[in-house]
Design an enzyme around this catalytic site. Structure first.
Site, PDB file in Angstrom:
ATOM      1  N   HIS A 185       0.853  -1.196   0.000  1.00  0.00           N
ATOM      2  CA  HIS A 185       0.000   0.000   0.000  1.00  0.00           C
ATOM      3  C   HIS A 185       0.893   1.252   0.000  1.00  0.00           C
ATOM      4  O   HIS A 185       2.022   1.206   0.494  1.00  0.00           O
ATOM      5  CB  HIS A 185      -0.894  -0.037   1.250  1.00  0.00           C
ATOM      6  CG  HIS A 185      -1.863   1.076   1.345  1.00  0.00           C
ATOM      7  ND1 HIS A 185      -1.535   2.309   1.864  1.00  0.00           N
ATOM      8  CD2 HIS A 185      -3.172   1.162   0.986  1.00  0.00           C
ATOM      9  CE1 HIS A 185      -2.592   3.095   1.836  1.00  0.00           C
ATOM     10  NE2 HIS A 185      -3.591   2.434   1.305  1.00  0.00           N
ATOM     11  N   PRO A 186       0.421   2.384  -0.504  1.00  0.00           N
ATOM     12  CA  PRO A 186       1.290   3.565  -0.611  1.00  0.00           C
ATOM     13  C   PRO A 186       1.948   4.039   0.669  1.00  0.00           C
ATOM     14  O   PRO A 186       3.032   4.619   0.612  1.00  0.00           O
ATOM     15  CB  PRO A 186       0.337   4.634  -1.173  1.00  0.00           C
ATOM     16  CG  PRO A 186      -0.618   3.862  -2.001  1.00  0.00           C
ATOM     17  CD  PRO A 186      -0.840   2.573  -1.255  1.00  0.00           C
ATOM     18  N   VAL A 187       1.335   3.820   1.843  1.00  0.00           N
ATOM     19  CA  VAL A 187       2.002   4.295   3.066  1.00  0.00           C
ATOM     20  C   VAL A 187       2.971   3.265   3.637  1.00  0.00           C
ATOM     21  O   VAL A 187       3.638   3.551   4.634  1.00  0.00           O
ATOM     22  CB  VAL A 187       0.987   4.697   4.165  1.00  0.00           C
ATOM     23  CG1 VAL A 187       0.123   5.844   3.713  1.00  0.00           C
ATOM     24  CG2 VAL A 187       0.152   3.514   4.620  1.00  0.00           C
ATOM     25  N   LYS A 188       3.071   2.084   3.028  1.00  0.00           N
ATOM     26  CA  LYS A 188       3.965   1.058   3.548  1.00  0.00           C
ATOM     27  C   LYS A 188       5.408   1.314   3.114  1.00  0.00           C
ATOM     28  O   LYS A 188       5.719   2.329   2.489  1.00  0.00           O
ATOM     29  CB  LYS A 188       3.488  -0.332   3.093  1.00  0.00           C
ATOM     30  CG  LYS A 188       2.083  -0.695   3.564  1.00  0.00           C
ATOM     31  CD  LYS A 188       1.966  -0.709   5.067  1.00  0.00           C
ATOM     32  CE  LYS A 188       0.746  -1.462   5.590  1.00  0.00           C
ATOM     33  NZ  LYS A 188      -0.530  -1.076   5.013  1.00  0.00           N
ATOM     34  N   ILE A 189       6.293   0.369   3.428  1.00  0.00           N
ATOM     35  CA  ILE A 189       7.734   0.578   3.230  1.00  0.00           C
ATOM     36  C   ILE A 189       8.069   0.765   1.750  1.00  0.00           C
ATOM     37  O   ILE A 189       8.797   1.672   1.368  1.00  0.00           O
ATOM     38  CB  ILE A 189       8.540  -0.598   3.805  1.00  0.00           C
ATOM     39  CG1 ILE A 189       8.112  -0.887   5.261  1.00  0.00           C
ATOM     40  CG2 ILE A 189      10.035  -0.307   3.736  1.00  0.00           C
ATOM     41  CD1 ILE A 189       8.371   0.220   6.236  1.00  0.00           C
TER      42      ILE A 189
END
Length: 397
Positions: A185-189
């Site tokens: 997902h975009p907020v992940k690493i």
């Protein structure tokens, strides 16, 4: 607004996606296999199976483990809904294990006690989803020992933990978990826009995971009940799903992997700086489990507001009003209306519930500057009654 998380997209990422857009393959092409192989190699795993998101990855991991109607899945109440919902998708009963008051991960001592009771009562879990909250693995060595004693499958929900390490090895290597799930997902690493992956060292599970992500279909004659009709032929041999990822997404993921070490270094530097700058405030700061090296997807603090003039909600609202995009991870899953309707109630998992009343996720992402972090720290110091120190704010990471 300084967000709590943000993707990092550079020209190399854009170029990688454009190259696929100009190719003959947009979905189910060779870039997916390259992405799977690169993740597996990075994590020292035998197989990677990429899917459309981590929820899908958890679902098919449970199915590959044989979870079905009437079975039991246990997980942490301090997680996103998908860690529990994956069990419900399979028709299983879901239960929770309370969290450790220091690491905020699943408490292995509570797990051991619960397993003893479950064994006596004939209701042991078939699957345990061990959540690597905020990027740090649980005490996976102890969990593996318990799984060998009681016979359950361990799925590590490492959605927060791409690039993390445990006991000197990459999360996903399969030494302590039967399957590991990552989120992109975009907020992940690292990000593929949306996407997920299951890593495993079990060839039969990898084969079934690939089949389940694509409608339960196979083109392998060995899995068919009659000879192939020709090169176009396939058979659906079980009920599967359209959980496929695209070559476009895989190209972005491959490009992001090239910067994984840089992402991790910056996240760890910012986390260390938070640890130092916030040390004198009335906050409980993250505690690292002995064998874990976190990927620091989240930096969560717990407010210790006794004797202060502001409560949890007031601090949260004041930070948001000041342009600090804080968040809360997570509302205990067992307190959601769906799970309350299944019989769970307040007081069932007191550590997770106490955590929820105090937790705030502070901004943390690779492009975050020291100056932005100083702003976050300064606002907390103002709200919690400590004047910022110029020497502290000027300290480098």
């Amino acid at each position: 607004m300084i967000p709590y998380g943000r993707q990092s997209i550079e020209q190399a990422d854009i170029d990688a996606v454009v190259a696929v857009l100009k190719s003959d393959w947009l979905t189910q092409g060779p870039t997916i296999e390259r992405f799977e192989a690169a993740m597996a190699q990075r994590c020292e795993a035998a197989f990677g199976v990429a899917v459309c998101n981590a929820t899908a990855a958890l679902h098919i991991a449970c199915l590959a483990a044989g979870l079905g109607e009437g079975d039991r899945l246990w997980t942490s109440p301090n997680t996103f809904l998908a860690s529990a919902n994956c069990g419900r998708y399979c028709g299983a009963h879901v239960d929770f294990v309370d969290i450790d008051p220091l690491t905020w991960n699943l408490d292995v001592h509570a797990l051991a006690r619960k397993l003893e009771v479950a064994e006596r009562e004939g209701r042991l879990p078939k699957v345990l989803v061990a959540v690597a909250f905020a990027g740090q693995s649980c005490d996976m060595r102890a969990i593996r020992a318990l799984s060998q004693r009681y016979g359950f499958v361990v799925i590590e929900d490492a959605s927060h933990a791409v690039g993390a390490r445990y006991a000197g090895r990459p999360v996903g290597c399969g030494e302590f978990a039967d399957m590991t799930v990552f989120s992109f997902h975009p907020v992940k690493i690292v990000t593929t826009g949306e996407g997920g992956m299951v890593l495993t060292n079990h060839p039969e599970w990898a084969e079934r995971l690939r089949r389940l992500r694509s409608h339960g279909m196979t083109r392998d004659p060995a899995q068919m009940d009659e000879p192939s009709h020709g090169p176009w032929y396939y058979q659906q041999v079980e009920l599967g799903f359209n959980y496929r990822i695209t070559d476009i997404q895989a190209a972005l993921g491959l490009s992001q992997l090239d910067r994984l070490d840089a992402f991790l270094a910056r996240r760890r530097g910012l986390a260390a700086r938070y640890q130092r700058l916030l040390a004198e405030l009335p906050l409980a700061l993250p505690t690292t489990q002995a064998e874990a090296e976190s990927a620091w997807h989240l930096y969560v603090v717990r407010l210790q507001t006794q004797g202060t003039t502001l409560n949890h909600r007031q601090v949260f609202d004041a930070l948001r009003a000041a342009g600090i995009g804080v968040n809360v991870h997570y509302i205990p899953v067992h307190l959601q209306p769906y799970y309350r309707a299944l019989g769970f109630k307040p007081g069932d998992f007191p550590e997770a519930e106490a955590y929820y009343t105090e937790a705030i996720s502070l901004p943390l992402y690779p492009a975050m500057s020291d100056e932005q972090q100083d702003e976050v720290v300064g606002q907390l110091q103002r709200l919690l009654g400590k004047k910022p120190s110029a020497s502290m704010l000027g300290a480098s990471s």
